[in-house]
Enzyme design. Sequence first.
Site, short mmCIF file in Angstrom:
data_model
loop_
_atom_site.label_atom_id
_atom_site.label_comp_id
_atom_site.label_asym_id
_atom_site.label_seq_id
_atom_site.Cartn_x
_atom_site.Cartn_y
_atom_site.Cartn_z
N ASN A 53 0.85 -1.18 0.00
CA ASN A 53 0.00 0.00 0.00
C ASN A 53 0.89 1.24 0.00
O ASN A 53 1.25 1.75 -1.04
CB ASN A 53 -0.96 -0.02 1.19
CG ASN A 53 -1.92 1.16 1.20
OD1 ASN A 53 -1.50 2.30 1.11
ND2 ASN A 53 -3.20 0.89 1.30
N VAL A 84 -5.54 -0.51 -2.18
CA VAL A 84 -5.85 0.88 -2.49
C VAL A 84 -6.93 1.35 -1.51
O VAL A 84 -8.04 0.82 -1.50
CB VAL A 84 -6.34 1.02 -3.95
CG1 VAL A 84 -6.76 2.45 -4.25
CG2 VAL A 84 -5.25 0.55 -4.91
N ASP A 85 -6.59 2.34 -0.70
CA ASP A 85 -7.52 2.90 0.27
C ASP A 85 -8.16 4.16 -0.30
O ASP A 85 -7.47 5.04 -0.82
CB ASP A 85 -6.81 3.25 1.58
CG ASP A 85 -6.39 2.01 2.36
OD1 ASP A 85 -7.00 0.95 2.16
OD2 ASP A 85 -5.44 2.11 3.16
N VAL A 86 -9.47 4.24 -0.16
CA VAL A 86 -10.24 5.35 -0.69
C VAL A 86 -11.15 5.85 0.43
O VAL A 86 -11.63 5.06 1.24
CB VAL A 86 -11.11 4.89 -1.89
CG1 VAL A 86 -12.02 5.98 -2.38
CG2 VAL A 86 -10.22 4.37 -3.01
N TYR A 106 -6.04 7.48 -0.54
CA TYR A 106 -5.32 7.68 0.72
C TYR A 106 -4.27 6.59 0.91
O TYR A 106 -4.34 5.53 0.28
CB TYR A 106 -6.28 7.65 1.91
CG TYR A 106 -6.98 8.96 2.13
CD1 TYR A 106 -6.55 9.85 3.11
CD2 TYR A 106 -8.06 9.33 1.35
CE1 TYR A 106 -7.18 11.06 3.32
CE2 TYR A 106 -8.70 10.54 1.54
CZ TYR A 106 -8.25 11.40 2.52
OH TYR A 106 -8.87 12.61 2.71
#
Length: 175
Positions: free
Chosen positions: A19, A45-47, A58
């Site tokens: 990440n 993938v952080d959203v 993010y």
Amino acid sequence: SINVAHRIFELGVEKIILNSALHNNIKLAKEISLTYGEQSVVASVDVRNSLFGKKKLYFKSGSKKNKLNILEYCNQLEENGVGEIIINNIDNEGTFNGYDIELISEISQNVSIPVIALGGASNVEDFLNVIKEGYASAVAASSMFVYKNNNPESILINYPNQTDLKSKLYNKLYD
């Protein structure tokens, strides 16, 4: 780093999930995939939603915003040797409101690698919905399986039984 990845794979691990390291150096994915294969490199993938409801990228456990467009970033990940992408809508985590089907669908239709949905599942039907409507290749869930109370030594883990999975998920996916 490639050295850390090498040590992890030497332990017999089949896949590595990256990440924040990719936000700092997206070429790391290519470096790892050239040695261990694209199937071994997964990007998380952080959203999360901005104040105005727009989805933003993010990293660093949701504490730092990346200015890149989410779709462009996912395409860059694929171009740099990532074999799978886990999409986590941070705002959905632990809400039991279901996955962000719109986001998963948009990303799945813009990359050719598998997309895994994470964040918001409350039941097996949520798995089915994001696979059928959101085009997810797979699902991940945690809160719906783990129950905690005020006693830190008291944690109950509860997985769906095979009969439920077969009747509510498998039979509906493969009819």
